[in-house]
Design a protein around this motif. Structure first.
Motif, mmCIF file in Angstrom:
data_model
loop_
_atom_site.group_PDB
_atom_site.id
_atom_site.type_symbol
_atom_site.label_atom_id
_atom_site.label_comp_id
_atom_site.label_asym_id
_atom_site.label_seq_id
_atom_site.Cartn_x
_atom_site.Cartn_y
_atom_site.Cartn_z
ATOM 1 N N VAL A 14 -15.105 11.681 38.299
ATOM 2 C CA VAL A 14 -15.288 12.036 36.892
ATOM 3 C C VAL A 14 -15.176 10.762 36.078
ATOM 4 O O VAL A 14 -14.208 10.022 36.197
ATOM 5 C CB VAL A 14 -14.234 13.063 36.433
ATOM 6 N N GLN A 15 -16.204 10.486 35.248
ATOM 7 C CA GLN A 15 -16.211 9.283 34.422
ATOM 8 C C GLN A 15 -15.985 9.696 32.970
ATOM 9 O O GLN A 15 -16.759 10.456 32.403
ATOM 10 C CB GLN A 15 -17.526 8.536 34.548
ATOM 11 N N MET A 16 -14.896 9.180 32.373
ATOM 12 C CA MET A 16 -14.562 9.463 30.985
ATOM 13 C C MET A 16 -15.465 8.667 30.053
ATOM 14 O O MET A 16 -16.203 7.785 30.491
ATOM 15 C CB MET A 16 -13.093 9.095 30.721
ATOM 16 N N THR A 17 -15.410 8.953 28.756
ATOM 17 C CA THR A 17 -16.278 8.269 27.796
ATOM 18 C C THR A 17 -15.955 6.789 27.663
ATOM 19 O O THR A 17 -16.828 5.999 27.318
ATOM 20 C CB THR A 17 -16.162 8.919 26.404
ATOM 21 N N ASP A 18 -14.712 6.390 27.962
ATOM 22 C CA ASP A 18 -14.348 4.968 27.867
ATOM 23 C C ASP A 18 -14.639 4.199 29.149
ATOM 24 O O ASP A 18 -14.334 3.024 29.259
ATOM 25 C CB ASP A 18 -12.884 4.808 27.470
ATOM 26 N N THR A 27 -16.070 22.459 42.784
ATOM 27 C CA THR A 27 -17.247 23.108 43.367
ATOM 28 C C THR A 27 -18.515 22.646 42.652
ATOM 29 O O THR A 27 -19.606 23.051 43.009
ATOM 30 C CB THR A 27 -17.140 24.642 43.251
ATOM 31 N N TRP A 28 -18.363 21.780 41.611
ATOM 32 C CA TRP A 28 -19.502 21.268 40.852
ATOM 33 C C TRP A 28 -20.257 20.228 41.673
ATOM 34 O O TRP A 28 -19.661 19.368 42.319
ATOM 35 C CB TRP A 28 -19.016 20.624 39.556
ATOM 36 N N GLY A 29 -21.561 20.243 41.629
ATOM 37 C CA GLY A 29 -22.388 19.210 42.250
ATOM 38 C C GLY A 29 -22.246 19.121 43.756
ATOM 39 O O GLY A 29 -21.981 20.112 44.434
ATOM 40 N N ASN A 30 -22.425 17.904 44.254
ATOM 41 C CA ASN A 30 -22.347 17.640 45.688
ATOM 42 C C ASN A 30 -21.293 16.577 45.956
ATOM 43 O O ASN A 30 -20.859 15.868 45.049
ATOM 44 C CB ASN A 30 -23.700 17.153 46.209
ATOM 45 N N GLU A 31 -20.889 16.458 47.194
ATOM 46 C CA GLU A 31 -19.907 15.458 47.617
ATOM 47 C C GLU A 31 -20.338 14.074 47.138
ATOM 48 O O GLU A 31 -21.468 13.656 47.355
ATOM 49 C CB GLU A 31 -19.787 15.464 49.142
ATOM 50 N N GLY A 32 -19.443 13.358 46.426
ATOM 51 C CA GLY A 32 -19.715 11.996 45.991
ATOM 52 C C GLY A 32 -20.436 11.875 44.659
ATOM 53 O O GLY A 32 -20.653 10.768 44.180
ATOM 54 N N ASP A 33 -20.832 12.983 44.017
ATOM 55 C CA ASP A 33 -21.497 12.922 42.716
ATOM 56 C C ASP A 33 -20.550 12.393 41.656
ATOM 57 O O ASP A 33 -19.329 12.442 41.804
ATOM 58 C CB ASP A 33 -21.989 14.309 42.276
ATOM 59 N N THR A 34 -21.116 11.904 40.537
ATOM 60 C CA THR A 34 -20.334 11.446 39.401
ATOM 61 C C THR A 34 -20.636 12.329 38.199
ATOM 62 O O THR A 34 -21.784 12.476 37.802
ATOM 63 C CB THR A 34 -20.658 9.977 39.047
ATOM 64 N N LEU A 35 -19.590 12.921 37.623
ATOM 65 C CA LEU A 35 -19.708 13.744 36.430
ATOM 66 C C LEU A 35 -19.356 12.872 35.236
ATOM 67 O O LEU A 35 -18.234 12.396 35.115
ATOM 68 C CB LEU A 35 -18.754 14.941 36.511
ATOM 69 N N GLN A 36 -20.335 12.620 34.345
ATOM 70 C CA GLN A 36 -20.105 11.786 33.174
ATOM 71 C C GLN A 36 -19.846 12.692 31.976
ATOM 72 O O GLN A 36 -20.695 13.502 31.615
ATOM 73 C CB GLN A 36 -21.306 10.883 32.915
ATOM 74 N N LEU A 37 -18.669 12.548 31.372
ATOM 75 C CA LEU A 37 -18.272 13.401 30.262
ATOM 76 C C LEU A 37 -18.772 12.855 28.932
ATOM 77 O O LEU A 37 -18.748 11.652 28.701
ATOM 78 C CB LEU A 37 -16.749 13.524 30.222
ATOM 79 N N ASP A 38 -19.237 13.739 28.044
ATOM 80 C CA ASP A 38 -19.621 13.357 26.686
ATOM 81 C C ASP A 38 -18.416 13.424 25.757
ATOM 82 O O ASP A 38 -18.293 12.637 24.828
ATOM 83 C CB ASP A 38 -20.702 14.298 26.150
ATOM 84 N N ILE A 39 -17.544 14.389 25.993
ATOM 85 C CA ILE A 39 -16.330 14.574 25.195
ATOM 86 C C ILE A 39 -15.180 14.741 26.173
ATOM 87 O O ILE A 39 -15.283 15.499 27.128
ATOM 88 C CB ILE A 39 -16.435 15.821 24.304
ATOM 89 N N ASP A 40 -14.101 14.018 25.944
ATOM 90 C CA ASP A 40 -12.942 14.135 26.815
ATOM 91 C C ASP A 40 -11.661 14.004 25.992
ATOM 92 O O ASP A 40 -11.723 13.725 24.796
ATOM 93 C CB ASP A 40 -12.995 13.117 27.951
ATOM 94 N N PRO A 41 -10.498 14.210 26.603
ATOM 95 C CA PRO A 41 -9.240 14.174 25.854
ATOM 96 C C PRO A 41 -8.919 12.846 25.184
ATOM 97 O O PRO A 41 -8.071 12.803 24.306
ATOM 98 C CB PRO A 41 -8.191 14.493 26.918
#
Length: 76
Positions: A14-18, A27-41
């Motif tokens: 998971v890649q945060m905005t910074d 269970t999202w995506g596939n093994e090794g994928d990167t989820l890039q967040l638009d809004i995060d804490p």
């Protein structure tokens, strides 16, 4: 129990905005994928304590106060 009905549970990044990243299981995506967040804490006002603003669209708040401002709900 039924077999093969559950989604695959695997590690992603998971890649945060910074730009910071962390690993988590999902269970999202596939093994090794990167989820890039638009809004995060780190940037969202709900988590950072940003001040809220009341928007007065078309004088709705003023009209409400004019109509109901004199009401007193407490005992006199």
């Amino acid at each position: 129990m039924k077999k093969n009905i559950h989604p695959a549970y695997h590690m992603i990044t998971v890649q945060m905005t910074d730009g910071t990243t962390f690993q988590t299981k999902t269970t999202w995506g596939n093994e090794g994928d990167t989820l890039q967040l638009d809004i995060d804490p780190t940037v969202h006002p709900a988590w950072t304590g940003g001040r809220g603003q009341m928007l007065d669209a078309g004088g709705q708040v003023a009209r409400f106060n004019k109509r109901f401002g004199g009401l007193s709900l407490g005992k006199k």
